[in-house]
Design a protein around this motif. Structure first.
Motif, mmCIF file in Angstrom:
data_model
loop_
_atom_site.group_PDB
_atom_site.id
_atom_site.type_symbol
_atom_site.label_atom_id
_atom_site.label_comp_id
_atom_site.label_asym_id
_atom_site.label_seq_id
_atom_site.Cartn_x
_atom_site.Cartn_y
_atom_site.Cartn_z
ATOM 1 N N ARG A 255 -5.618 -27.618 -7.830
ATOM 2 C CA ARG A 255 -4.252 -27.177 -8.169
ATOM 3 C C ARG A 255 -4.105 -26.992 -9.671
ATOM 4 O O ARG A 255 -3.495 -26.020 -10.128
ATOM 5 C CB ARG A 255 -3.253 -28.213 -7.656
ATOM 6 N N ALA A 256 -4.672 -27.926 -10.435
ATOM 7 C CA ALA A 256 -4.578 -27.810 -11.892
ATOM 8 C C ALA A 256 -5.395 -26.626 -12.417
ATOM 9 O O ALA A 256 -5.009 -25.985 -13.402
ATOM 10 C CB ALA A 256 -5.067 -29.106 -12.537
ATOM 11 N N ALA A 257 -6.512 -26.320 -11.758
ATOM 12 C CA ALA A 257 -7.369 -25.221 -12.200
ATOM 13 C C ALA A 257 -6.736 -23.867 -11.943
ATOM 14 O O ALA A 257 -6.907 -22.926 -12.738
ATOM 15 C CB ALA A 257 -8.729 -25.304 -11.504
ATOM 16 N N VAL A 258 -6.010 -23.753 -10.838
ATOM 17 C CA VAL A 258 -5.374 -22.471 -10.476
ATOM 18 C C VAL A 258 -3.917 -22.749 -10.104
ATOM 19 O O VAL A 258 -3.562 -22.815 -8.930
ATOM 20 C CB VAL A 258 -6.118 -21.779 -9.321
ATOM 21 N N PRO A 259 -3.058 -22.928 -11.090
ATOM 22 C CA PRO A 259 -1.652 -23.267 -10.788
ATOM 23 C C PRO A 259 -0.970 -22.161 -9.984
ATOM 24 O O PRO A 259 -1.213 -20.980 -10.185
ATOM 25 C CB PRO A 259 -1.022 -23.393 -12.186
ATOM 26 N N GLY A 260 -0.114 -22.594 -9.070
ATOM 27 C CA GLY A 260 0.681 -21.640 -8.299
ATOM 28 C C GLY A 260 -0.082 -20.876 -7.251
ATOM 29 O O GLY A 260 0.422 -19.878 -6.713
ATOM 30 N N ALA A 261 -1.283 -21.321 -6.921
ATOM 31 C CA ALA A 261 -2.081 -20.625 -5.913
ATOM 32 C C ALA A 261 -1.557 -20.919 -4.511
ATOM 33 O O ALA A 261 -0.862 -21.917 -4.269
ATOM 34 C CB ALA A 261 -3.546 -21.038 -6.016
ATOM 35 N N LEU A 262 -1.906 -20.049 -3.582
ATOM 36 C CA LEU A 262 -1.701 -20.316 -2.160
ATOM 37 C C LEU A 262 -2.941 -21.033 -1.654
ATOM 38 O O LEU A 262 -4.052 -20.544 -1.830
ATOM 39 C CB LEU A 262 -1.495 -19.016 -1.392
ATOM 40 N N MET A 263 -2.764 -22.205 -1.057
ATOM 41 C CA MET A 263 -3.880 -22.950 -0.481
ATOM 42 C C MET A 263 -3.762 -22.893 1.035
ATOM 43 O O MET A 263 -2.831 -23.446 1.621
ATOM 44 C CB MET A 263 -3.893 -24.401 -0.955
ATOM 45 N N VAL A 264 -4.728 -22.221 1.649
ATOM 46 C CA VAL A 264 -4.726 -21.994 3.094
ATOM 47 C C VAL A 264 -5.919 -22.732 3.684
ATOM 48 O O VAL A 264 -7.046 -22.549 3.218
ATOM 49 C CB VAL A 264 -4.804 -20.496 3.413
ATOM 50 N N GLY A 265 -5.674 -23.558 4.681
ATOM 51 C CA GLY A 265 -6.739 -24.425 5.153
ATOM 52 C C GLY A 265 -7.087 -24.273 6.611
ATOM 53 O O GLY A 265 -6.275 -23.872 7.449
ATOM 54 N N ASP A 266 -8.328 -24.629 6.904
ATOM 55 C CA ASP A 266 -8.805 -24.788 8.262
ATOM 56 C C ASP A 266 -8.784 -26.285 8.575
ATOM 57 O O ASP A 266 -8.334 -27.094 7.760
ATOM 58 C CB ASP A 266 -10.228 -24.224 8.379
ATOM 59 N N SER A 267 -9.282 -26.677 9.720
ATOM 60 C CA SER A 267 -9.383 -28.090 10.051
ATOM 61 C C SER A 267 -10.666 -28.635 9.438
ATOM 62 O O SER A 267 -11.755 -28.446 9.985
ATOM 63 C CB SER A 267 -9.380 -28.284 11.578
ATOM 64 N N THR A 268 -10.530 -29.283 8.297
ATOM 65 C CA THR A 268 -11.675 -29.843 7.590
ATOM 66 C C THR A 268 -11.202 -31.024 6.760
ATOM 67 O O THR A 268 -9.998 -31.190 6.528
ATOM 68 C CB THR A 268 -12.354 -28.764 6.719
ATOM 69 N N ASN B 73 -1.901 -24.763 6.923
ATOM 70 C CA ASN B 73 -3.187 -24.826 7.604
ATOM 71 C C ASN B 73 -2.963 -25.001 9.094
ATOM 72 O O ASN B 73 -1.826 -25.131 9.553
ATOM 73 C CB ASN B 73 -4.041 -25.968 7.033
ATOM 74 N N ALA B 74 -4.064 -24.998 9.825
ATOM 75 C CA ALA B 74 -3.980 -25.086 11.289
ATOM 76 C C ALA B 74 -4.376 -26.461 11.801
ATOM 77 O O ALA B 74 -4.685 -26.607 12.982
ATOM 78 C CB ALA B 74 -4.880 -24.025 11.924
ATOM 79 N N ALA B 75 -4.371 -27.477 10.934
ATOM 80 C CA ALA B 75 -4.795 -28.815 11.375
ATOM 81 C C ALA B 75 -3.665 -29.593 12.031
ATOM 82 O O ALA B 75 -3.880 -30.704 12.496
ATOM 83 C CB ALA B 75 -5.354 -29.599 10.184
ATOM 84 N N THR B 76 -2.447 -29.035 12.048
ATOM 85 C CA THR B 76 -1.360 -29.636 12.803
ATOM 86 C C THR B 76 -0.920 -28.636 13.865
ATOM 87 O O THR B 76 -1.428 -27.520 13.938
ATOM 88 C CB THR B 76 -0.176 -29.983 11.895
ATOM 89 N N GLY B 77 0.060 -29.017 14.665
ATOM 90 C CA GLY B 77 0.537 -28.096 15.691
ATOM 91 C C GLY B 77 -0.549 -27.784 16.694
ATOM 92 O O GLY B 77 -1.158 -28.666 17.285
ATOM 93 N N TYR B 78 -0.860 -26.505 16.869
ATOM 94 C CA TYR B 78 -1.849 -26.105 17.877
ATOM 95 C C TYR B 78 -3.264 -26.489 17.466
ATOM 96 O O TYR B 78 -4.111 -26.779 18.317
ATOM 97 C CB TYR B 78 -1.744 -24.591 18.112
ATOM 98 N N GLY B 79 -3.556 -26.482 16.171
ATOM 99 C CA GLY B 79 -4.835 -26.986 15.681
ATOM 100 C C GLY B 79 -6.028 -26.099 15.970
ATOM 101 O O GLY B 79 -7.105 -26.598 16.331
ATOM 102 N N ALA B 80 -5.898 -24.794 15.778
ATOM 103 C CA ALA B 80 -6.985 -23.865 16.104
ATOM 104 C C ALA B 80 -8.018 -23.820 14.971
ATOM 105 O O ALA B 80 -7.691 -23.509 13.831
ATOM 106 C CB ALA B 80 -6.427 -22.467 16.342
ATOM 107 N N LEU B 81 -9.259 -24.114 15.297
ATOM 108 C CA LEU B 81 -10.342 -24.016 14.323
ATOM 109 C C LEU B 81 -10.688 -22.541 14.110
ATOM 110 O O LEU B 81 -10.603 -21.728 15.034
ATOM 111 C CB LEU B 81 -11.561 -24.787 14.834
ATOM 112 N N GLY B 82 -11.096 -22.197 12.887
ATOM 113 C CA GLY B 82 -11.385 -20.814 12.545
ATOM 114 C C GLY B 82 -10.213 -20.067 11.962
ATOM 115 O O GLY B 82 -10.303 -18.874 11.653
#
Length: 534
Positions: free
Chosen positions: A365-378, A398-407
């Motif tokens: 976050r500090a390296a790239v302020p204001g970025a969008l961080m989009v995650g998989d289940s990891t 990210n998709a690690a909550t709710g339905y939790g779809a990997l990929g």
């Protein structure tokens, strides 16, 4: 002048409703749906799999606030998109899937036509908020109105419209529009009751969900007036970044549950109170919420939990209205002290391994302020979902909550980048999840998008192996060999760099990768064997 076909009228109808981009893979069953696309001004992005189309539409919708649209073929195109639709439904993401379907005269007869399903429409209805079948040209306009209606009123999610092969190329016909639903209006009586309860309370806690992510200013003003700590679910992260009242930690943690249970009035704004946020450890219960006041755009959602006061409406409008009704002096309830104590206890509770991964997220976050961080289940995403304070509202999902779809991560990050030109996007995926959708990086290369794909490479399904080991289940199936990500990047025509599991090294590599403004891969080498591979 030749009358437009149904396919051309469909594209024109999408444009009239504000669609500027679609994600799709053309096929022989959707050729007529593409007839009007080239001259429409609507951007077309080609994924490498229909699941990628759906996840790109999801990421696009979350950032743009507009429905993400996927164009898919009959049969396998639609079935490949069901998983993204389910993820969108779990997270209230507006998504429209446009598909073909076999000729109307063949449906339900089981003759074995190409791409035939027993009942494609019924299958889509199991996941979509609404699915429309355009049986005749005159049905199109009303069907479009109905599939767009959930995006303007109530809780959004996926919708579907299918055009039969024998209808798509025929001449369009004018038809009556469907009636349009309106968002629920705030009831001033309910707002007054809620304000009275909040005024009378000594210790208020606010729970902010994904429905509050566009209510940042209103939420902060209300929290400051009530001197109330604000607990954020995963989809609300980025609100009130660094504020003394913010609690960017999971309400599944005991420290956060303790804060909630000490309150004499809990105000829940735009949160479904789902177990993947509030009961991640499967205790079978939510934290006790005294004097619960719920605000939600969806009346059905308000009926799903015991609530002392349910207020239909948007989080932003309700927060603003409540603030105008709270005429007394701002409360002095030691809110910052309560929030600070909870943050410290929650961070300690997640343990040393997850704290190390949150340190990496903080460095990114500090390296790239204001970025969008989009995650998989990891693993770093699991850690961040438990505790992480992002610096951009709506910029952590990210998709690690709710339905939790990997990929999910790679294609969703691509959709997000298209929705926010010029904003850096960081996709965080494990080596296992990346292999679900690695070819989609070619779409990022085609579109020259500023996405850094951070691959957390522990050479297997490390989190699952750890879970098996913890309950004495023999570890099986958790060590799929990862590809050579540098070679993959070379084949995509994009750069690849590597960094060890060190926050500063990762930050430096991320800064360098992001500086180009083009897609790249950053592989994080997690040293040490995965459990079961010692």
């Amino acid at each position: 002048m030749t009358k437009a076909t149904v396919g051309e009228a469909l594209v024109a109808g999408l444009k009239e409703r504000g669609v500027t981009c679609v994600f799709g893979i053309p096929g022989v069953h959707t050729v007529e749906l593409y007839r009007g696309l080239a001259g429409s001004g609507i951007r077309h992005v080609t994924p490498r799999h229909e699941q990628g189309a759906g996840f790109m539409a999801d990421g696009y919708a979350r950032i743009s606030g507009q429905p993400g649209v996927a164009f898919v073929i009959t049969g396998p195109g639609l079935t490949n998109t069901l998983t993204p639709m389910a993820q969108a439904r779990a997270d209230s993401v507006p998504m429209l899937v446009v598909s073909g379907v076999n000729a109307g005269t063949t449906l339900g007869k089981g003759h074995g036509h190409l791409h035939e399903l027993p009942d494609q429409h019924a299958l889509a209805e199991t996941v979509a908020l609404t699915s429309e079948h355009v049986a005749a040209p005159a049905d199109l306009d009303a069907a479009l109105d109905r599939v767009f209606a959930p995006f303007a009123a109530g809780r959004p999610g996926p919708t579907h419209i299918q055009i039969p092969l024998d209808v798509a190329g025929t001449a369009s016909e004018d038809s009556a529009a469907a009636s349009r639903a309106a968002r629920p209006r705030l009831d001033p009586v309910l707002i007054a009751q809620a304000a009275n309860r909040l005024s009378a309370a000594a210790k208020v806690v606010i729970l902010a969900g994904g429905g509050a992510k566009t209510a940042g200013a209103e939420l902060q003003a209300l929290a400051e007036h009530l001197d109330a700590p604000v607990v954020q679910t995963v989809n609300a992260r980025g609100l009130m970044h660094g504020h003394p009242l913010t609690v960017p930690a999971s309400p599944s943690l005991q420290a956060v549950r303790g804060l909630i249970e000490e309150a004499d009035c809990v105000l829940a704004l735009g949160t479904e109170l789902g177990p993947t946020d509030y009961d991640m450890y499967a205790t079978g219960s939510l934290p006790r919420m005294a004097g619960l006041i719920r605000v939600d755009i969806c009346p059905d959602q308000l009926a799903r939990h015991d609530t002392e006061l349910a207020v239909p409406g948007s989080a932003a409008e309700a927060a603003a209205a409540l603030l105008t009704m709270l005429t007394g002096a701002p409360k002095q309830a030691k809110g910052p002290e309560r929030a600070e104590h909870t943050r410290a206890a929650a961070f300690e509770e997640i343990g040393p391994d997850y704290r190390a991964q949150v340190a990496v997220l903080n460095a990114m976050r500090a390296a790239v302020p204001g970025a969008l961080m989009v995650g998989d289940s990891t693993q770093p995403i699991y850690a961040g979902n438990l505790y992480y304070d992002h610096d951009r509202p709506g910029g952590w999902f990210n998709a690690a909550t709710g339905y939790g779809a990997l990929g999910y991560g790679i294609p969703a990050a691509i959709g997000a980048a298209i929705a926010a030109p010029g904003i850096p996007v960081i996709c965080i995926a494990g080596d296992g999840g990346a292999q679900f959708s690695l070819p989609e990086i070619m779409a990022a290369a085609d579109e020259n998008l500023p996405v850094t794909f951070v691959i957390w490479n522990n050479r297997g399904y490390g989190e699952i192996a750890t879970s098996m080991e913890a309950v004495n289940v023999p570890i099986v199936g958790c060590n799929p060999s990862p590809p050579d990500f540098a070679a993959a990047a070379h084949s995509f025509g994009i750069p690849c760099s590597r960094a060890p599991m060190d926050p500063q090294a990762i930050a430096a590599a991320l800064t360098a990768a992001n500086s180009s403004g083009t897609p790249s891969i950053l592989e994080i080498d997690i040293t040490g064997p995965v459990p079961g591979q010692e």
